[in-house]
Scaffold this motif. Structure first.
Motif, short mmCIF file in Angstrom:
data_model
loop_
_atom_site.label_atom_id
_atom_site.label_comp_id
_atom_site.label_asym_id
_atom_site.label_seq_id
_atom_site.Cartn_x
_atom_site.Cartn_y
_atom_site.Cartn_z
N ASP A 76 0.73 -1.33 0.06
CA ASP A 76 -0.01 -0.27 -0.12
C ASP A 76 1.22 1.74 -0.20
O ASP A 76 0.59 2.27 -0.49
CB ASP A 76 -0.51 0.32 1.25
N ALA A 77 1.93 1.09 -0.12
CA ALA A 77 2.87 2.51 0.25
C ALA A 77 2.94 3.13 -1.10
O ALA A 77 3.33 2.51 -1.76
CB ALA A 77 4.21 2.01 0.83
N ASP A 78 3.62 4.16 -1.06
CA ASP A 78 4.21 5.58 -1.64
C ASP A 78 5.14 5.67 -1.92
O ASP A 78 5.60 5.61 -3.16
CB ASP A 78 2.55 6.59 -1.82
N ILE A 79 5.38 5.60 -0.62
CA ILE A 79 6.48 6.56 -0.26
C ILE A 79 7.05 4.98 0.81
O ILE A 79 6.71 5.25 1.34
CB ILE A 79 6.64 7.64 0.43
N VAL A 80 8.78 4.61 0.75
CA VAL A 80 9.50 4.56 1.84
C VAL A 80 10.08 4.92 2.31
O VAL A 80 10.66 6.42 1.58
CB VAL A 80 9.73 3.16 1.31
N LEU A 81 10.37 5.76 3.81
CA LEU A 81 11.02 6.89 4.37
C LEU A 81 11.88 6.55 4.94
O LEU A 81 10.96 5.80 6.84
CB LEU A 81 10.23 8.29 4.42
N GLY A 82 13.19 6.62 5.39
CA GLY A 82 14.04 5.92 6.64
C GLY A 82 14.85 4.73 5.98
O GLY A 82 15.61 4.53 7.16
N LEU A 83 15.00 4.37 4.50
CA LEU A 83 15.75 3.06 4.89
C LEU A 83 17.65 4.48 4.70
O LEU A 83 17.48 5.61 4.91
CB LEU A 83 16.65 2.62 3.33
N ASP A 84 18.86 3.87 4.42
CA ASP A 84 19.81 4.53 4.57
C ASP A 84 20.97 3.91 3.78
O ASP A 84 20.44 3.10 2.94
CB ASP A 84 20.62 4.58 5.65
N THR A 85 21.74 4.43 3.76
CA THR A 85 23.70 3.84 2.59
C THR A 85 23.58 2.71 2.93
O THR A 85 23.83 1.66 2.10
CB THR A 85 23.97 4.88 2.82
N SER A 86 22.81 2.13 3.26
CA SER A 86 23.95 0.47 4.22
C SER A 86 21.87 -0.05 3.49
O SER A 86 22.71 -1.31 3.69
CB SER A 86 23.63 0.30 5.63
N LEU A 87 21.54 0.23 3.08
CA LEU A 87 20.22 -1.01 2.66
C LEU A 87 19.53 -0.43 1.20
O LEU A 87 18.94 -0.78 1.11
CB LEU A 87 19.16 -0.39 3.91
N VAL A 88 20.39 1.53 0.75
CA VAL A 88 20.11 1.05 -0.56
C VAL A 88 20.52 -0.06 -1.68
O VAL A 88 19.50 0.57 -2.39
CB VAL A 88 21.29 2.69 -1.07
N ALA A 89 22.07 -0.89 -1.79
CA ALA A 89 21.62 -1.45 -2.78
C ALA A 89 20.77 -2.39 -2.51
O ALA A 89 19.96 -3.37 -3.51
CB ALA A 89 23.09 -2.73 -2.87
#
Length: 325
Positions: A76-89
């Motif tokens: 249901d999400a349109d945006i995910v806010l709160g990941l970081d550089t360690s999780l981008v890949a």
């Protein structure tokens, strides 16, 4: 006539409500608390979007990605806010995110070139403690001390994952020995940052894994200068927090509008005194008074995004082996 007028009013109100678009943003729990940035950003964005912005707390940052993987394209999400550089890949590997195409005049310690994720704040991990404590100046000294620490689980928490990367980056092949030494300092491992910081404030540990900017909260919001962060000689690991748009969003234009708002002066000026991090774009009024007194790492550590997944598995195994003994 009275009843017809009332009926028409009810129908009109219902139609207006039905036409109000909704944007759903998955984020971490502390972002949506009454003292976090969520309420102010929701109020500010809704004032200009004519929409209903719905924040949904999902534990800590790493748990966000796990939840998204479970939901997949049906999320249901349109945006995910709160990941970081360690999780981008890892997040990109899901192929659930769409390019943002957003350009901003970032004030980050690195050049931001990713076209999918939008950075909104950043900071350095650090162990926070009382000013009456003589703090160690590196991990080996911490391991040799009797100090008790609270840390977060790297499988559910971005600070916990950041700590793995911090030790691994600073010590390389020596990391297993460092973790073996630290094991008896660890009082407990929490799922997220909020639980860990709460235990520290309750006196359950001498130090807690948090950020170099965390003491600013006590100084500015509570007028309490009894907290500080330990400066480590081997450097401090950097975290850049990001937001991304889901490719399956049924509100793609509204999602783009939200990402643009997130790096606007209105949103960026809220973050330092609600999320207690450095903003990705320095607000027009600068940083709040008190931030200039935070410790400044002599060396910034950061693993390139693409190299994190392989290093994460190695570091996680080292961490699990040490703490399971």
């Amino acid at each position: 006539m009275k009843y017809l007028t009332l009926a028409a009013g009810v129908l009109g109100a219902s139609a207006a409500w039905a036409e109000t678009p909704e944007l759903t943003v998955y984020t971490y729990d502390s972002f949506v608390t009454e003292w976090g940035p969520g309420p102010a950003i929701e109020e500010g964005f809704e004032a200009e979007c004519g929409c209903d912005l719905k924040f949904v707390g999902m534990g800590d940052g790493a748990a966000l990605l796990a939840r998204l993987k479970l939901e997949g394209a049906r999320s249901d999400a349109d945006i995910v806010l709160g990941l970081d550089t360690s999780l981008v890949a890892a997040a990109k590997e899901t192929e659930l995110f769409a390019p943002s195409g957003l350009q901003a005049d970032y004030d980050l310690p690195i050049t931001w070139e990713d076209d999918v994720f939008v950075p909104y704040d950043w900071g350095y991990f650090a162990f926070v403690h009382g000013t009456d404590l003589s703090a160690p100046t590196d991990f080996k000294a911490l391991a040799e001390s009797d100090l008790k620490i609270v840390i977060q689980d790297p499988r559910s928490s971005t600070p916990g994952l950041g700590l793995l990367m911090w030790v691994k980056t600073a010590y390389g092949d020596e990391a297993p020995e460092v973790w073996a030494g630290l094991a008896d300092n660890v009082v407990t491992v929490t799922k997220g940052w909020s639980e860990a910081y709460g235990l520290f404030l309750e006196g359950e540990a001498d130090m807690v894994l948090s950020y170099t900017t965390s003491p600013a909260y006590h100084l500015i919001a509570e007028e309490d200068d009894s907290k500080t962060a330990a400066l480590f000689d081997e450097g401090h690991y950097m975290q850049i927090e990001v937001a991304g748009k889901l490719a399956g969003s049924d509100q793609p234009e509204l999602a783009d509008q939200f990402l643009q708002y997130l790096v606007s002066n209105a949103a960026q000026s809220v973050l330092p005194t609600t999320n207690w991090m450095y903003p990705a774009v320095t607000p027009e009024g600068g940083l709040p008074e008190g931030f200039d007194g935070m410790i400044q790492p002599g060396k910034a550590l950061l693993v390139p995004n693409a190299e994190v997944p392989a290093l994460r598995e190695e570091a996680l195994n080292e961490w699990l082996t040490a703490l399971s003994r």
